[in-house]
Design an enzyme around this catalytic site. Structure first.
Site, PDB file in Angstrom:
ATOM      1  N   SER A  75       0.525  -1.392  -0.216  1.00  0.00           N
ATOM      2  CA  SER A  75      -0.210  -0.159   0.098  1.00  0.00           C
ATOM      3  C   SER A  75       0.643   1.611  -0.024  1.00  0.00           C
ATOM      4  O   SER A  75      -0.053   2.306   0.109  1.00  0.00           O
ATOM      5  CB  SER A  75      -0.571  -0.020   1.475  1.00  0.00           C
ATOM      6  OG  SER A  75      -1.859  -0.545   0.833  1.00  0.00           O
ATOM      7  N   THR A  87      -6.559 -16.854   4.347  1.00  0.00           N
ATOM      8  CA  THR A  87      -6.042 -16.174   4.029  1.00  0.00           C
ATOM      9  C   THR A  87      -4.718 -17.360   2.634  1.00  0.00           C
ATOM     10  O   THR A  87      -4.360 -16.715   1.692  1.00  0.00           O
ATOM     11  CB  THR A  87      -4.314 -15.863   5.076  1.00  0.00           C
ATOM     12  OG1 THR A  87      -5.116 -15.009   6.627  1.00  0.00           O
ATOM     13  CG2 THR A  87      -3.268 -15.123   4.468  1.00  0.00           C
ATOM     14  N   TYR A 119     -10.857   3.168   6.069  1.00  0.00           N
ATOM     15  CA  TYR A 119      -9.420   2.073   5.280  1.00  0.00           C
ATOM     16  C   TYR A 119     -10.461   1.093   4.195  1.00  0.00           C
ATOM     17  O   TYR A 119     -10.700  -0.137   4.472  1.00  0.00           O
ATOM     18  CB  TYR A 119      -8.935   1.800   6.064  1.00  0.00           C
ATOM     19  CG  TYR A 119      -7.214   1.532   4.386  1.00  0.00           C
ATOM     20  CD1 TYR A 119      -6.418   2.270   5.090  1.00  0.00           C
ATOM     21  CD2 TYR A 119      -6.512   0.043   4.230  1.00  0.00           C
ATOM     22  CE1 TYR A 119      -5.324   2.547   4.011  1.00  0.00           C
ATOM     23  CE2 TYR A 119      -5.802  -0.057   3.244  1.00  0.00           C
ATOM     24  CZ  TYR A 119      -5.258   1.207   3.432  1.00  0.00           C
ATOM     25  OH  TYR A 119      -3.960   0.750   2.455  1.00  0.00           O
ATOM     26  N   SER A 120      -9.533   1.193   2.587  1.00  0.00           N
ATOM     27  CA  SER A 120     -10.582   0.545   1.261  1.00  0.00           C
ATOM     28  C   SER A 120      -9.906   0.700   0.626  1.00  0.00           C
ATOM     29  O   SER A 120      -9.442   1.677  -0.099  1.00  0.00           O
ATOM     30  CB  SER A 120     -11.730   0.585   1.354  1.00  0.00           C
ATOM     31  OG  SER A 120     -12.672   0.039   0.376  1.00  0.00           O
ATOM     32  N   ASN A 121      -8.997  -0.583   0.199  1.00  0.00           N
ATOM     33  CA  ASN A 121      -8.517  -0.597  -0.992  1.00  0.00           C
ATOM     34  C   ASN A 121      -8.744  -0.134  -1.716  1.00  0.00           C
ATOM     35  O   ASN A 121      -8.351   0.151  -3.306  1.00  0.00           O
ATOM     36  CB  ASN A 121      -7.609  -2.539  -1.067  1.00  0.00           C
ATOM     37  CG  ASN A 121      -6.605  -2.565  -0.144  1.00  0.00           C
ATOM     38  OD1 ASN A 121      -5.455  -1.791  -0.749  1.00  0.00           O
ATOM     39  ND2 ASN A 121      -6.956  -3.397   0.515  1.00  0.00           N
ATOM     40  N   THR A 133       2.181   3.356   5.178  1.00  0.00           N
ATOM     41  CA  THR A 133       2.506   1.056   5.572  1.00  0.00           C
ATOM     42  C   THR A 133       2.462   0.373   4.338  1.00  0.00           C
ATOM     43  O   THR A 133       1.176   0.928   3.807  1.00  0.00           O
ATOM     44  CB  THR A 133       2.092   1.372   6.742  1.00  0.00           C
ATOM     45  OG1 THR A 133       0.088   0.691   6.102  1.00  0.00           O
ATOM     46  CG2 THR A 133       2.452   1.979   8.038  1.00  0.00           C
ATOM     47  N   GLY A 134       2.543  -0.676   4.009  1.00  0.00           N
ATOM     48  CA  GLY A 134       2.565  -1.312   2.889  1.00  0.00           C
ATOM     49  C   GLY A 134       2.454  -2.819   3.854  1.00  0.00           C
ATOM     50  O   GLY A 134       3.099  -3.081   4.466  1.00  0.00           O
ATOM     51  N   ASN A 172       0.197 -11.463   7.294  1.00  0.00           N
ATOM     52  CA  ASN A 172      -0.427 -12.152   8.406  1.00  0.00           C
ATOM     53  C   ASN A 172       0.018 -12.772   9.780  1.00  0.00           C
ATOM     54  O   ASN A 172      -0.589 -13.647  10.218  1.00  0.00           O
ATOM     55  CB  ASN A 172      -0.896 -12.924   7.321  1.00  0.00           C
ATOM     56  CG  ASN A 172      -2.066 -13.809   8.191  1.00  0.00           C
ATOM     57  OD1 ASN A 172      -3.218 -13.236   8.098  1.00  0.00           O
ATOM     58  ND2 ASN A 172      -2.615 -15.154   8.092  1.00  0.00           N
TER      59      ASN A 172
END
Length: 423
Positions: free
Chosen positions: A104, A165, A201-203, A343-344, A371
């Site tokens: 991100s 995941t 927060y949303s991609n 952050t990513g 994760n």
């Protein structure tokens, strides 16, 4: 493209008039002008605590990361540290020159491109998205600003996609999505908020940002990144290769934690990252991330007025120490220093890339796992060590901190999640 002084002044004057007309967010947003030389008022920038940086990297290893690294740039030059391995299979040591998936942090690249297009008059921050992309969204109230500040209410499709995941990852590892398919996944879920009501927060927001960039330029986002950021800043280790699954040259391999405790790590290096695209598919290096964030904060990519708008933030948590601007996070550290960046998280990689508001100091850090939020939290302690310097020693009556605990004076807040996590 880099802004010449004359171009910056001209665009800045125009933007100041436009911004005064209502483009800036309403209270409680706070503007973040370039600070004085230090946050402490001591008259000297604190030297980075590189022992503290190493302790944070080792703490990430203790929490399950195979390797970690950090690179700091400041008035006295560059310092870097590496621990562990970049490839579990071969045992190759972590290498500060290696490329990796920045997740991100890509959102800041996308935001810069879109804000440059705002400067060029191609769109306005308060334009409804549906005016630019007719019929895309079911709500005409969602604006460009709502996307960049995560206040659109568009659901994050990754919550369902990665509910489990490893199976979720394997289902999309080699898949190529269109932007529309990703938006449709979001629209199949309930909205999280009313447009503009609150941060969520949303991609999906930055998938739509990618659509806007391509609509306005008539070219793929890869071209916009290359022409407007990568080439002007000479970011030789940075690229956007979607949908190629490979990372060419020296690189860090990603290692994904399964949901099941004790299960072996999954090598997640090769993937299209098509599930993210303009929300998270850029590749880079620690050196390039330092250069990018420093250049951004120094005004080399945006006019002063637009950079002020980008760094005008609203809080995202109850502490008031974490905030979000336009595609940019702001963290207030325990010493009072405020740093900007992102952050990513992408499968197998955690990244931090931050700089001071004046651009004089920057830090990038990586751990090659995901994760596993405690590893991400540990990696985040590199910010405290790098930007606040050596913290006061514990009093004799204070129980010694374990190696994986936060440094004295710091508040160890959990890392923010860019993707769903189970640990």
């Amino acid at each position: 493209m880099l802004r010449s002084p004359h171009r910056r002044l001209a665009v800045g004057a125009a933007l100041l008039a436009a911004l005064a007309g209502g483009l800036l967010p309403a209270a409680p947003a706070t503007a973040s002008p370039a600070p004085s030389p230090t946050a402490t008022g001591s008259g000297a920038v604190p030297a980075p605590d590189m022992d503290g940086v190493v302790a944070a990297l080792n703490a990430a290893l203790a929490e399950g990361a195979p390797g970690a690294m950090a690179r700091y740039t400041g008035p006295d030059g560059v310092q870097s540290r590496t621990v562990g391995v970049r490839d579990l299979a071969t045992g190759a040591p972590m290498d500060i020159r290696a490329r990796f998936r920045i997740g991100s942090v890509s959102k800041t690249f996308s935001a810069v491109v879109l804000l440059q297009l705002v400067e060029e008059g191609r769109l306005r921050l308060d334009d409804p998205v549906n005016r630019l992309l007719p019929g895309l969204l079911p709500d005409d109230r969602v604006t460009v600003r709502h996307l960049l500040t995560h206040r659109s209410g568009l659901a994050d499709y990754t919550n369902k996609m990665f509910e489990h995941t490893v199976p979720g990852f394997e289902a999309v590892r080699n898949r190529v999505f269109s932007y529309q398919e990703l938006v449709d996944l979001s629209l199949a879920e309930p909205r999280t908020t009313e447009p503009g009501a609150s941060y969520a927060y949303s991609n999906t927001n930055f998938v739509v940002v990618g659509m806007l960039i391509e609509k306005l330029t008539g070219r793929p986002v890869a071209d916009a990144y290359e022409r407007r950021i990568i080439k002007p800043l000479k970011l030789r280790g940075t690229s956007y290769v979607h949908p190629d699954t490979r990372i060419k040259g020296l690189h860090v391999r990603g290692h994904l934690h399964p949901d099941e405790a004790g299960a072996p790590l999954v090598d997640s290096t090769e993937q299209t990252v098509s599930w993210a695209q303009s929300a998270g598919a850029v590749l880079s290096t620690p050196a390039d991330l330092n250069t990018f964030m420093s250049a951004l904060m120094r005004g080399r990519l945006l006019s002063p007025a637009m950079l002020d708008a980008m760094t005008t933030v609203t809080p995202t948590d109850a502490t008031g120490t974490r905030s979000y601007g336009l595609g940019l996070r702001r963290y207030e550290l325990s010493c009072g220093e405020k740093v900007f960046g992102h952050t990513g998280t992408v499968q197998g990689y955690y990244t931090y890339a931050f700089a001071t508001r004046d651009g004089r100091r920057a830090l990038s850090a990586l751990a090659n796992t995901s994760n596993h939020g405690s590893a991400n939290t540990a990696l985040g302690r590199t910010l405290e060590a790098a930007f606040c310097g050596v913290r006061p020693a514990p009093q004799p009556s204070t129980r010694s901190l374990a190696p994986d605990r936060a440094p004295e004076g710091a508040v160890d807040r959990p890392a923010e999640r860019d993707l769903p996590e189970r640990h």
